[in-house]
Structure formats: structure tokens, C-alpha cells
Design an enzyme around this catalytic site. Sequence first.
Site, PDB file in Angstrom:
ATOM      1  N   LYS A  14      59.715  -3.703 -12.773  1.00 24.02           N
ATOM      2  CA  LYS A  14      60.334  -5.022 -12.611  1.00 24.02           C
ATOM      3  C   LYS A  14      59.758  -5.716 -11.382  1.00 24.02           C
ATOM      4  O   LYS A  14      59.490  -6.909 -11.398  1.00 24.02           O
ATOM      5  CB  LYS A  14      61.855  -4.893 -12.435  1.00 24.02           C
ATOM      6  CG  LYS A  14      62.607  -4.555 -13.705  1.00 24.02           C
ATOM      7  CD  LYS A  14      64.090  -4.646 -13.417  1.00 24.02           C
ATOM      8  CE  LYS A  14      64.938  -4.388 -14.638  1.00 24.02           C
ATOM      9  NZ  LYS A  14      66.354  -4.623 -14.388  1.00 24.02           N
ATOM     10  N   ASP A  67      69.154  -8.591 -13.996  1.00 20.91           N
ATOM     11  CA  ASP A  67      69.688  -7.648 -14.956  1.00 20.91           C
ATOM     12  C   ASP A  67      69.160  -8.063 -16.310  1.00 20.91           C
ATOM     13  O   ASP A  67      69.117  -9.254 -16.624  1.00 20.91           O
ATOM     14  CB  ASP A  67      71.224  -7.659 -14.929  1.00 20.91           C
ATOM     15  CG  ASP A  67      71.778  -6.362 -15.482  1.00 20.91           C
ATOM     16  OD1 ASP A  67      71.528  -5.303 -14.877  1.00 20.91           O
ATOM     17  OD2 ASP A  67      72.439  -6.390 -16.537  1.00 20.91           O
ATOM     18  N   SER A  68      68.734  -7.094 -17.090  1.00 29.68           N
ATOM     19  CA  SER A  68      68.128  -7.452 -18.370  1.00 29.68           C
ATOM     20  C   SER A  68      68.561  -6.469 -19.438  1.00 29.68           C
ATOM     21  O   SER A  68      69.105  -5.405 -19.138  1.00 29.68           O
ATOM     22  CB  SER A  68      66.609  -7.478 -18.235  1.00 29.68           C
ATOM     23  OG  SER A  68      66.164  -6.358 -17.517  1.00 29.68           O
ATOM     24  N   GLY A 144      60.351   0.935 -20.422  1.00 28.78           N
ATOM     25  CA  GLY A 144      61.571   0.808 -21.213  1.00 28.78           C
ATOM     26  C   GLY A 144      61.299   0.681 -22.704  1.00 28.78           C
ATOM     27  O   GLY A 144      60.553   1.475 -23.296  1.00 28.78           O
ATOM     28  N   ARG A 172      61.812 -12.065 -18.761  1.00 27.70           N
ATOM     29  CA  ARG A 172      61.712 -12.018 -17.299  1.00 27.70           C
ATOM     30  C   ARG A 172      60.860 -13.189 -16.802  1.00 27.70           C
ATOM     31  O   ARG A 172      61.179 -13.816 -15.794  1.00 27.70           O
ATOM     32  CB  ARG A 172      61.099 -10.665 -16.883  1.00 27.70           C
ATOM     33  CG  ARG A 172      61.021 -10.420 -15.399  1.00 27.70           C
ATOM     34  CD  ARG A 172      60.839  -8.935 -15.082  1.00 27.70           C
ATOM     35  NE  ARG A 172      61.959  -8.163 -15.573  1.00 27.70           N
ATOM     36  CZ  ARG A 172      61.905  -7.375 -16.650  1.00 27.70           C
ATOM     37  NH1 ARG A 172      60.780  -7.208 -17.316  1.00 27.70           N
ATOM     38  NH2 ARG A 172      62.986  -6.738 -17.061  1.00 27.70           N
TER      39      ARG A 172
HETATM   40  P1  IMP Z   1      68.794  -2.988 -15.900  1.00 34.82           P
HETATM   41  O1  IMP Z   1      68.447  -4.443 -15.928  1.00 34.82           O
HETATM   42  O2  IMP Z   1      68.233  -2.315 -14.700  1.00 34.82           O
HETATM   43  O3  IMP Z   1      70.237  -2.746 -16.138  1.00 34.82           O
HETATM   44  O4  IMP Z   1      68.020  -2.274 -17.080  1.00 34.82           O
HETATM   45  C1  IMP Z   1      67.838  -2.828 -18.315  1.00 34.82           C
HETATM   46  C2  IMP Z   1      67.154  -1.872 -19.242  1.00 34.82           C
HETATM   47  O5  IMP Z   1      66.690  -2.666 -20.327  1.00 34.82           O
HETATM   48  C3  IMP Z   1      65.924  -1.179 -18.666  1.00 34.82           C
HETATM   49  O6  IMP Z   1      66.195   0.094 -18.196  1.00 34.82           O
HETATM   50  C4  IMP Z   1      64.993  -1.110 -19.875  1.00 34.82           C
HETATM   51  O7  IMP Z   1      65.256   0.043 -20.597  1.00 34.82           O
HETATM   52  C5  IMP Z   1      65.403  -2.327 -20.681  1.00 34.82           C
HETATM   53  N1  IMP Z   1      64.516  -3.455 -20.359  1.00 34.82           N
HETATM   54  C6  IMP Z   1      64.775  -4.549 -19.611  1.00 34.82           C
HETATM   55  N2  IMP Z   1      63.712  -5.350 -19.536  1.00 34.82           N
HETATM   56  C7  IMP Z   1      62.754  -4.735 -20.231  1.00 34.82           C
HETATM   57  C8  IMP Z   1      61.396  -5.064 -20.499  1.00 34.82           C
HETATM   58  O8  IMP Z   1      60.834  -6.066 -20.052  1.00 34.82           O
HETATM   59  N3  IMP Z   1      60.748  -4.184 -21.274  1.00 34.82           N
HETATM   60  C9  IMP Z   1      61.310  -3.058 -21.787  1.00 34.82           C
HETATM   61  N4  IMP Z   1      62.543  -2.697 -21.557  1.00 34.82           N
HETATM   62  C10 IMP Z   1      63.264  -3.528 -20.772  1.00 34.82           C
END
Ligand code: IMP
Length: 186
Positions: A14, A67-68, A144, A172
Amino acid sequence: MASKILFVTGNRHKLEEAGRILSPHGISLEMAGCEKLEIQAGTLEEVASFAAKAAAREIDAPVLVEDSGLFIDALGGFPGPYSSYAFKTIGCRGVLRLMNGASDRGASFRCAVAYCSAGDEPRVFTGVSEGSIANDMTGSSGFGFDPIFIGRGGRLTYAELDAESKCRISHRGEAFRRFAEWFTGA
Ligand code: IMP
């Protein structure tokens, strides 16, 4: 001179992607020396806002938090805000198993970026990238769920794109570019 902002994340992917997106806007990122506080909430916006406010207060400086998550239509939006947990537990293979036989493979990646200065309310910027879940895992870049997500109109998974191409079309990319436009007054 580039503005430097602290980014609260433990995820180096990220950090790399967000830095790449913000650099043409004259903004550079540094990993903040504090943890992202993860609350259980129904929306990415709430999770990012809460964490940004807490981190800005803790380190007494302006911070960015993102957060994604991956929202799959046939699964009622699952894993959504629980994507991090779903990735750690069932991973890409588990999601493909849940999607076994599903004809509707529509999905979106969503991102909420919160910017907060100590004592202020956070401002949130969002980004969405519509697409679909592939039938198999393909590609080796990114992180991810990249190997199973195909952006709209494309044929390749995010894990088959180079970093520049992914950031141009990703959730993102959209969220951080919106933040940059506001931050630089563009
Ligand atoms: P958090 O935003 O840290 O809660 O995590 C979100 C989760 O979504 C990550 O651990 C990834 O597994 C998945 N994720 C979020 N953005 C992406 C991306 O750009 N590519 C692939 N997986 C993503």
C-alpha cells in the site's frame, strides 16, 4: 519541495502504491511509527476515519490512513470491510471456492482514504474500481486479492499488470488522486 505526509500502514505494498500515485502531485509518504487502529465497522469510511483520528491524536501530526476491500456481488458484498481477515483465513483460493459455479462474477475493489490533523475531524476520499472475479489465480505482482480480480473491460488480473497500470485504474489510485487534488488545491 515535496510535502511529506505520514501514512499509517504496516502494508508495504500500500505504501509503495500510494507513494507512486501521489508523487506526480508533489506529495511523498513516510510510514508512521504507530499502528493502524482497526475497528469493526460496516463501512471502509468509518474504519479509515476512526483510525486517522486516533493516529493524528497519538502522534500529534497530520496523517493519512486508508482502508480498502473487495466487494463481491454474488456474495452480498462479502468480504468488504472484512477483506483483510478473509485474505488471512481463506485467501484467494477460498474466495474462488466460494464462487464455484457462480455465473455472476461481478465485484468491485473499494478504497477510503482519510486525512486528519490532530484535533480536527478527518476528511475522507473514496475510490471504486469495478470488475469481476477471475476463474483462476493468475499473475504474480501486487498483493492480496490481485491474482483473482480483473478490472472492468480488461482481460488481465491486477496481478498481471505492472504497478503503474494498476495504479492508473485502481480503487487506490482514484481515492489518493482525489485526496491529492484537495490537498494541493488543484
Ligand atoms: P485493510 O485495508 O488493511 O483492512 O486490508 C484490506 C484487504 O483487502 C487487504 O489485506 C487485501 O487482502 C485486500 N486488498 C485491498 N486492496 C487491495 C488491492 O489493491 N489488491 C489486492 N487486494 C487488496
